[in-house]
Design an enzyme around this catalytic site. Structure first.
Site, short mmCIF file in Angstrom:
data_model
loop_
_atom_site.label_atom_id
_atom_site.label_comp_id
_atom_site.label_asym_id
_atom_site.label_seq_id
_atom_site.Cartn_x
_atom_site.Cartn_y
_atom_site.Cartn_z
N CYS A 130 -27.82 12.80 43.11
CA CYS A 130 -27.97 11.68 42.14
C CYS A 130 -29.25 11.09 41.92
O CYS A 130 -29.70 10.58 43.23
CB CYS A 130 -26.72 10.73 42.39
SG CYS A 130 -26.39 9.54 41.11
N CYS A 188 -33.69 5.08 40.06
CA CYS A 188 -33.62 6.69 39.61
C CYS A 188 -35.05 7.20 39.42
O CYS A 188 -35.88 6.82 38.41
CB CYS A 188 -33.10 6.42 38.35
SG CYS A 188 -32.51 7.95 37.55
N CYS A 247 -33.79 2.59 35.42
CA CYS A 247 -33.54 2.09 36.79
C CYS A 247 -34.45 1.94 37.76
O CYS A 247 -34.96 3.12 37.66
CB CYS A 247 -32.04 2.60 36.84
SG CYS A 247 -30.75 1.94 35.63
N GLU A 280 -32.21 19.16 33.25
CA GLU A 280 -31.62 19.60 34.41
C GLU A 280 -30.25 19.39 34.34
O GLU A 280 -29.60 18.56 33.74
CB GLU A 280 -32.35 19.17 35.62
CG GLU A 280 -33.72 19.69 35.99
CD GLU A 280 -34.36 19.19 37.17
OE1 GLU A 280 -35.20 19.93 37.71
OE2 GLU A 280 -33.58 18.34 38.00
N CYS A 335 -22.63 18.31 35.82
CA CYS A 335 -23.33 17.14 35.63
C CYS A 335 -24.49 17.65 34.42
O CYS A 335 -25.20 18.53 34.47
CB CYS A 335 -24.07 16.86 36.82
SG CYS A 335 -24.94 15.24 36.45
N CYS A 337 -35.56 9.23 30.27
CA CYS A 337 -34.58 8.25 29.92
C CYS A 337 -35.23 6.77 29.84
O CYS A 337 -36.21 6.60 30.28
CB CYS A 337 -33.73 8.19 31.23
SG CYS A 337 -32.26 6.66 31.07
#
Length: 382
Positions: A342, A118, A115, A91, A104, A111
């Site tokens: 975010c 996230c 984290c 995205e 962005c 990933c």
């Protein structure tokens, strides 16, 4: 085998053209057609020799990513979902402001950092994106927006590598992409307006300072190693003392005179006055006014088991940092109605990390602030 020209920076394109028996200025012309004018068809490149265009037709393509979906938020934010094959999607988010337009950009499908807060990280890691796949996000967004807004001038003024993935874990493909963004024959972006965001891969921060020093943003999210180990697992390899030292070294090469630290505000986890005071100690251990903090309201998702700090708590936390002389701002949430805020990117992708199961097993040991032994024992950051 054909070459996707979106994969090449100007130097790479010049080498490609030389292999075809063409001079360097042809590469510049071609580069400008692709990245300044958004051309995808070689026949439209009217100032290229016909013989050159014929070579390109048989040996090269300009193949951007396929758009799966596009969503426009009530606040003007636009989110695109791109197909990168193999059942994977990435995205990209455009955030309009009165004085700038920020894109962005993702660097990986998924990933590997994982984290805790996230949602993107909860899908696990699939693969690195190619240079062309990184640039394709900018290429598509820029020329869609020009048509959408009815303008001929550049719309995107800022690029932040803050989408899906850890950019510095895809360094080989990242650097040529950054060079395309910065090239005056391409998008002509200032180094100050291109930002790489990292979870803190210390050796690669040092390499970036030498290879392509752009603005740097670092995801900190905790004031001590005990807590950061839980929130950002990468901290186990590169603890805060090493990370802060690397950031301070980067300043000598950075286009700005500060490093941005991102800090996601998690209720009852990292938002106490004590955490803020520990941050102050850690920052003050390095001389000068050298960083800024960006406090990010957490965007909750069910699998995290976390909640957002209250607006009042965020204000108090920010006040402690500001009163200590550390410039601190609170990020305004944008695009949350289309899951573009975010930490929300690709949150509906299948969870490959089995994080829900792991959280269930750990319910008896909830995440909580952990005192840094160095801070607790000596009152100073080493």
């Amino acid at each position: 085998m054909t070459v996707n020209l979106l994969d090449l920076d100007l130097e790479g394109l010049a080498v490609f053209c030389e292999r075809l028996g063409e001079k360097r200025f042809r590469a510049v012309q071609l580069f400008r057609w692709i990245h300044r004018k958004g051309a995808q068809n070689f026949e439209d490149m009217s100032d290229l020799a016909k013989s050159f265009r014929e070579k390109l037709k048989s040996l090269a393509t300009i193949t951007p990513l396929s758009v799966v979906s596009q969503h426009i938020s009530a606040d003007g934010t636009i989110k695109w979902l791109f197909d990168v094959g193999g059942g994977n999607a990435i995205e990209t988010v455009f955030i309009p402001e009165s004085d700038r337009g920020t894109l962005c950009v993702s660097s990986q499908a998924g990933c590997a950092v994982g984290c805790r807060f996230c949602s993107t990280g909860h899908q696990g890691f699939s693969r690195n994106l190619t240079t062309g796949e990184i640039i394709s996000q900018l290429w598509h967004a820029e020329f869609f927006l020009r048509k959408h807004l009815g303008c001929d001038e550049r719309v995107i003024s800022n690029v932040v590598m803050m989408g899906m993935g850890e950019p510095l874990q895809n360094y080989k493909e990242l650097i040529p992409a950054l060079k395309v963004m910065l090239d005056d024959h391409g998008y002509g972006l200032s180094r100050r307006r291109v930002t790489v965001s990292t979870s803190g891969i210390v050796p690669m921060i040092d390499r970036l300072s030498q290879d392509c020093p752009v603005a740097l943003a670092v995801s900190v999210h905790a004031p001590n190693d005990g807590l950061r180990d839980q929130l950002v697992p990468l901290n186990l390899k590169y603890p805060l003392s090493q990370l802060m030292a690397a950031c301070h070294r980067y300043l000598a090469f950075a286009p700005r005179d500060f490093i941005t630290f991102e800090y996601c505000m998690l209720a009852g986890v990292n938002d106490s006055d004590e955490c803020a005071l520990q941050l102050v100690q850690r920052i003050k251990a390095h001389p000068g006014t050298w960083c800024k903090f960006n406090l990010i309201p957490f965007n909750p998702f069910p699998a995290s088991g976390l909640t957002c700090s209250s607006p009042e708590r965020v204000k108090v936390f920010a006040r402690i940092l500001n009163d200590a002389g550390i410039i601190t701002t609170v990020r305004k949430t944008r695009g949350d109605d289309i899951d573009a805020a975010c930490g929300q990117l690709a949150g509906d992708v299948k969870d490959r990390t089995r994080v829900v199961d792991r959280i269930a097993r750990q319910r008896s040991i909830p995440i909580h602030p952990v005192a840094d032994s160095t801070l607790a024992n000596s009152g100073a950051v080493q």
